[in-house]
Design a protein around this motif. Structure first.
Motif, PDB file in Angstrom:
ATOM      1  N   PRO A 217      66.033  66.292  71.916  1.00  0.00           N
ATOM      2  CA  PRO A 217      64.692  66.479  72.465  1.00  0.00           C
ATOM      3  C   PRO A 217      63.916  65.175  72.497  1.00  0.00           C
ATOM      4  O   PRO A 217      64.098  64.301  71.636  1.00  0.00           O
ATOM      5  N   ILE A 218      63.072  65.029  73.499  1.00  0.00           N
ATOM      6  CA  ILE A 218      62.202  63.861  73.626  1.00  0.00           C
ATOM      7  C   ILE A 218      60.911  64.173  72.881  1.00  0.00           C
ATOM      8  O   ILE A 218      60.133  65.032  73.293  1.00  0.00           O
ATOM      9  N   LEU A 219      60.689  63.482  71.770  1.00  0.00           N
ATOM     10  CA  LEU A 219      59.616  63.823  70.848  1.00  0.00           C
ATOM     11  C   LEU A 219      58.525  62.759  70.818  1.00  0.00           C
ATOM     12  O   LEU A 219      58.809  61.560  71.011  1.00  0.00           O
ATOM     13  N   PRO A 220      57.292  63.138  70.565  1.00  0.00           N
ATOM     14  CA  PRO A 220      56.195  62.170  70.433  1.00  0.00           C
ATOM     15  C   PRO A 220      56.484  61.174  69.316  1.00  0.00           C
ATOM     16  O   PRO A 220      57.132  61.508  68.312  1.00  0.00           O
ATOM     17  N   GLY A 221      56.023  59.965  69.512  1.00  0.00           N
ATOM     18  CA  GLY A 221      56.151  58.953  68.476  1.00  0.00           C
ATOM     19  C   GLY A 221      57.491  58.276  68.373  1.00  0.00           C
ATOM     20  O   GLY A 221      57.689  57.381  67.547  1.00  0.00           O
ATOM     21  N   ARG A 222      58.440  58.658  69.226  1.00  0.00           N
ATOM     22  CA  ARG A 222      59.775  58.075  69.167  1.00  0.00           C
ATOM     23  C   ARG A 222      60.065  57.248  70.420  1.00  0.00           C
ATOM     24  O   ARG A 222      59.453  57.453  71.467  1.00  0.00           O
ATOM     25  N   ALA A 223      61.012  56.326  70.280  1.00  0.00           N
ATOM     26  CA  ALA A 223      61.456  55.529  71.421  1.00  0.00           C
ATOM     27  C   ALA A 223      62.963  55.688  71.566  1.00  0.00           C
ATOM     28  O   ALA A 223      63.696  55.783  70.569  1.00  0.00           O
ATOM     29  N   TYR A 224      63.427  55.711  72.808  1.00  0.00           N
ATOM     30  CA  TYR A 224      64.830  55.959  73.121  1.00  0.00           C
ATOM     31  C   TYR A 224      65.335  54.850  74.043  1.00  0.00           C
ATOM     32  O   TYR A 224      64.746  54.590  75.089  1.00  0.00           O
ATOM     33  N   VAL A 225      66.438  54.215  73.642  1.00  0.00           N
ATOM     34  CA  VAL A 225      67.021  53.135  74.431  1.00  0.00           C
ATOM     35  C   VAL A 225      68.288  53.642  75.112  1.00  0.00           C
ATOM     36  O   VAL A 225      69.142  54.267  74.460  1.00  0.00           O
ATOM     37  N   ALA A 226      68.419  53.374  76.399  1.00  0.00           N
ATOM     38  CA  ALA A 226      69.628  53.778  77.123  1.00  0.00           C
ATOM     39  C   ALA A 226      70.832  53.041  76.545  1.00  0.00           C
ATOM     40  O   ALA A 226      70.832  51.814  76.463  1.00  0.00           O
ATOM     41  N   PRO A 227      71.870  53.771  76.116  1.00  0.00           N
ATOM     42  CA  PRO A 227      73.041  53.101  75.545  1.00  0.00           C
ATOM     43  C   PRO A 227      73.857  52.373  76.605  1.00  0.00           C
ATOM     44  O   PRO A 227      73.939  52.819  77.756  1.00  0.00           O
ATOM     45  N   GLY A 228      74.429  51.253  76.230  1.00  0.00           N
ATOM     46  CA  GLY A 228      75.250  50.495  77.157  1.00  0.00           C
ATOM     47  C   GLY A 228      76.376  51.352  77.726  1.00  0.00           C
ATOM     48  O   GLY A 228      77.038  52.099  77.005  1.00  0.00           O
ATOM     49  N   GLY A 229      76.572  51.250  79.032  1.00  0.00           N
ATOM     50  CA  GLY A 229      77.633  51.999  79.691  1.00  0.00           C
ATOM     51  C   GLY A 229      77.238  53.385  80.155  1.00  0.00           C
ATOM     52  O   GLY A 229      78.044  54.075  80.789  1.00  0.00           O
ATOM     53  N   TRP A 230      75.990  53.817  79.888  1.00  0.00           N
ATOM     54  CA  TRP A 230      75.536  55.157  80.250  1.00  0.00           C
ATOM     55  C   TRP A 230      74.184  55.079  80.942  1.00  0.00           C
ATOM     56  O   TRP A 230      73.313  54.332  80.512  1.00  0.00           O
ATOM     57  N   HIS A 231      74.001  55.879  81.985  1.00  0.00           N
ATOM     58  CA  HIS A 231      72.669  56.092  82.534  1.00  0.00           C
ATOM     59  C   HIS A 231      71.935  57.074  81.618  1.00  0.00           C
ATOM     60  O   HIS A 231      72.508  58.094  81.220  1.00  0.00           O
ATOM     61  N   ARG A 236      65.936  69.111  81.029  1.00  0.00           N
ATOM     62  CA  ARG A 236      65.255  70.163  80.255  1.00  0.00           C
ATOM     63  C   ARG A 236      66.278  71.031  79.546  1.00  0.00           C
ATOM     64  O   ARG A 236      67.365  71.300  80.071  1.00  0.00           O
ATOM     65  N   SER A 237      65.901  71.480  78.367  1.00  0.00           N
ATOM     66  CA  SER A 237      66.611  72.533  77.667  1.00  0.00           C
ATOM     67  C   SER A 237      65.584  73.628  77.440  1.00  0.00           C
ATOM     68  O   SER A 237      64.740  73.510  76.547  1.00  0.00           O
ATOM     69  N   GLY A 238      65.609  74.638  78.301  1.00  0.00           N
ATOM     70  CA  GLY A 238      64.514  75.596  78.304  1.00  0.00           C
ATOM     71  C   GLY A 238      63.279  74.914  78.857  1.00  0.00           C
ATOM     72  O   GLY A 238      63.276  74.419  79.980  1.00  0.00           O
ATOM     73  N   VAL A 239      62.233  74.854  78.037  1.00  0.00           N
ATOM     74  CA  VAL A 239      61.011  74.166  78.463  1.00  0.00           C
ATOM     75  C   VAL A 239      60.877  72.793  77.816  1.00  0.00           C
ATOM     76  O   VAL A 239      59.918  72.067  78.087  1.00  0.00           O
ATOM     77  N   SER A 264      64.419  60.808  87.291  1.00  0.00           N
ATOM     78  CA  SER A 264      64.457  62.035  86.497  1.00  0.00           C
ATOM     79  C   SER A 264      63.165  62.249  85.727  1.00  0.00           C
ATOM     80  O   SER A 264      62.682  63.382  85.604  1.00  0.00           O
ATOM     81  N   ALA A 265      62.570  61.173  85.222  1.00  0.00           N
ATOM     82  CA  ALA A 265      61.301  61.300  84.504  1.00  0.00           C
ATOM     83  C   ALA A 265      60.195  61.772  85.436  1.00  0.00           C
ATOM     84  O   ALA A 265      59.337  62.582  85.048  1.00  0.00           O
ATOM     85  N   ALA A 266      60.220  61.286  86.687  1.00  0.00           N
ATOM     86  CA  ALA A 266      59.217  61.734  87.660  1.00  0.00           C
ATOM     87  C   ALA A 266      59.382  63.209  87.962  1.00  0.00           C
ATOM     88  O   ALA A 266      58.398  63.948  88.130  1.00  0.00           O
ATOM     89  N   GLU A 267      60.621  63.678  88.020  1.00  0.00           N
ATOM     90  CA  GLU A 267      60.871  65.086  88.308  1.00  0.00           C
ATOM     91  C   GLU A 267      60.349  65.979  87.181  1.00  0.00           C
ATOM     92  O   GLU A 267      59.792  67.056  87.431  1.00  0.00           O
ATOM     93  N   ILE A 268      60.513  65.538  85.936  1.00  0.00           N
ATOM     94  CA  ILE A 268      60.117  66.373  84.798  1.00  0.00           C
ATOM     95  C   ILE A 268      58.637  66.211  84.463  1.00  0.00           C
ATOM     96  O   ILE A 268      57.936  67.185  84.182  1.00  0.00           O
ATOM     97  N   TYR A 269      58.134  64.977  84.518  1.00  0.00           N
ATOM     98  CA  TYR A 269      56.774  64.714  84.048  1.00  0.00           C
ATOM     99  C   TYR A 269      55.752  64.591  85.173  1.00  0.00           C
ATOM    100  O   TYR A 269      54.544  64.667  84.926  1.00  0.00           O
ATOM    101  N   GLY A 270      56.184  64.345  86.405  1.00  0.00           N
ATOM    102  CA  GLY A 270      55.253  64.267  87.530  1.00  0.00           C
ATOM    103  C   GLY A 270      54.169  63.237  87.312  1.00  0.00           C
ATOM    104  O   GLY A 270      54.452  62.063  87.031  1.00  0.00           O
ATOM    105  N   ASN A 271      52.898  63.676  87.415  1.00  0.00           N
ATOM    106  CA  ASN A 271      51.786  62.720  87.304  1.00  0.00           C
ATOM    107  C   ASN A 271      51.502  62.288  85.871  1.00  0.00           C
ATOM    108  O   ASN A 271      50.561  61.528  85.637  1.00  0.00           O
ATOM    109  N   ARG A 272      52.326  62.728  84.937  1.00  0.00           N
ATOM    110  CA  ARG A 272      52.156  62.318  83.538  1.00  0.00           C
ATOM    111  C   ARG A 272      53.139  61.206  83.158  1.00  0.00           C
ATOM    112  O   ARG A 272      53.299  60.879  81.988  1.00  0.00           O
ATOM    113  N   LEU A 273      53.771  60.603  84.154  1.00  0.00           N
ATOM    114  CA  LEU A 273      54.693  59.493  83.916  1.00  0.00           C
ATOM    115  C   LEU A 273      53.970  58.163  84.076  1.00  0.00           C
ATOM    116  O   LEU A 273      53.295  57.921  85.075  1.00  0.00           O
TER     117      LEU A 273
END
Length: 340
Positions: A217-231, A236-239, A264-273
């Motif tokens: 899950p994408i959680l507040p207060g955390r940062a996520y780095v794309a791993p090398g070799g992967w997009h 979504r998982s449910g909501v 993908s972020a634009a699709e999920i978050y829309g004007n909140r990106l």
């Protein structure tokens, strides 16, 4: 100038570089000490620098080379060991412009990807070398768009390539204790490098930061780095928004690439990106920014003066949809102002 203690590797790298009409090899050196001495008598725009050498290694030579010829662009070439990845990231913080993961000596002869990456980076960085007269002022001035939304962002997405790691560290330090939104980061880096980058960003920003894992899950207060070799994308998982990883074909010769993350972020978050494109070669991120803006999101780009290469941010700015074109040191404050 090519600096490598292996005569075979040095020769192969020179052969690769000499294939390009815009590249001239003006010097070569077997260790850092010879390179520093050579730089005192030869005008050099770009240096390809090995890390592990006798007499004087690359990290010892790096500050001496930068001091000897201010503005010289240094590309670190190292094999993909965890130790060398760590040293390469340190070199970027100490002033190296970029890095190229070097295949093992036995694999260098047929290393097409290494050759493509090396050539493109040397050519791009050569445009900013001390022997060049081109300046950012010579380009048409691009105007930023006025603020269009007062919606508080739900997520922050940052993409970068050449020259971006030190800027990322600066941004994360500037955002410390200031924003609660999750942060997605795609930096053009190979395997091993991205995990170490995440560690550095976690320390700089005093927030949890790690390579994204599929399904988490994408959680507040955390940062996520794309791993090398992967997009790294958003699903979504449910909501609940979650990280999704895939090995679809590279985009802009890169995997991870910025465009899949932003689409993908634009699709999920829309004007909140809220997105930011940092220094880097090519045009990765421009189309993603266009889609983000069309979805009501907002984005800024790093300005040309503070960029190592104004490829990615320049391409995004040329969409005419960027809300701000900012020097590196102002980006964190811009994010904080919007995210609060």
């Amino acid at each position: 100038m090519v600096v490598d203690d292996s005569a075979i590797v040095r020769g192969l790298i020179i052969q690769m570089l000499e294939k390009h009409v815009d590249i001239q090899i003006v010097a070569r050196a077997a260790n850092g000490e010879v390179a520093v001495a050579e730089l005192g008598r030869t005008e050099v725009d770009v240096i390809v620098l090995d890390l592990e050498m006798p007499v004087m290694d690359g990290m010892t030579a790096l500050p001496l080379l930068l001091a000897k010829r201010p503005g010289v662009q240094i590309v670190v070439a190292s094999t993909l060991s965890k130790r060398n990845a760590r040293i390469s990231l340190e070199a970027l913080q100490q002033g190296a412009a970029d890095y190229v993961p070097k295949p093992e000596t036995g694999s260098l002869v047929n290393a097409e990807e290494f050759e493509r990456e090396l050539l493109s980076k040397v050519v791009a960085l050569g445009q900013r070398g001390p022997g060049r007269t081109q300046t950012p002022a010579a380009r048409p001035i691009l105007a930023a768009q006025p603020r269009k939304s007062t919606v508080r962002p739900g997520i922050i997405a940052i993409g970068g390539s050449t020259g971006a790691p030190p800027v990322l560290l600066q941004i994360m330090a500037g955002l410390k204790d200031a924003v609660t939104q999750p942060i997605l980061i795609t930096q053009h880096m190979p395997v091993t490098f991205t995990a170490l980058l995440a560690e550095q960003l976690a320390r700089a920003g005093a927030r949890p930061c790690a390579e994204g894992k599929d399904g988490e899950p994408i959680l507040p207060g955390r940062a996520y780095v794309a791993p090398g070799g992967w997009h790294m994308t958003v699903g979504r998982s449910g909501v609940t928004p979650v990280i999704r990883l895939n090995q679809d074909p590279p985009e802009h010769f890169c995997r991870p690439a910025v465009d899949p993350m932003l689409r993908s972020a634009a699709e999920i978050y829309g004007n909140r990106l809220l997105a930011v494109i940092l220094t880097g070669m090519g045009a990765d991120g421009a189309e993603g920014c266009r889609i983000a803006a069309q979805s009501g999101g907002r984005f800024a780009v790093q300005d040309e003066t503070s960029s190592a290469v104004w490829g990615m941010p320049g391409a995004a700015a040329k969409t005419g949809l960027a809300e701000a074109i900012l020097p590196a040191h102002q980006i964190a404050n811009w994010i904080k102002e919007i995210a609060k």
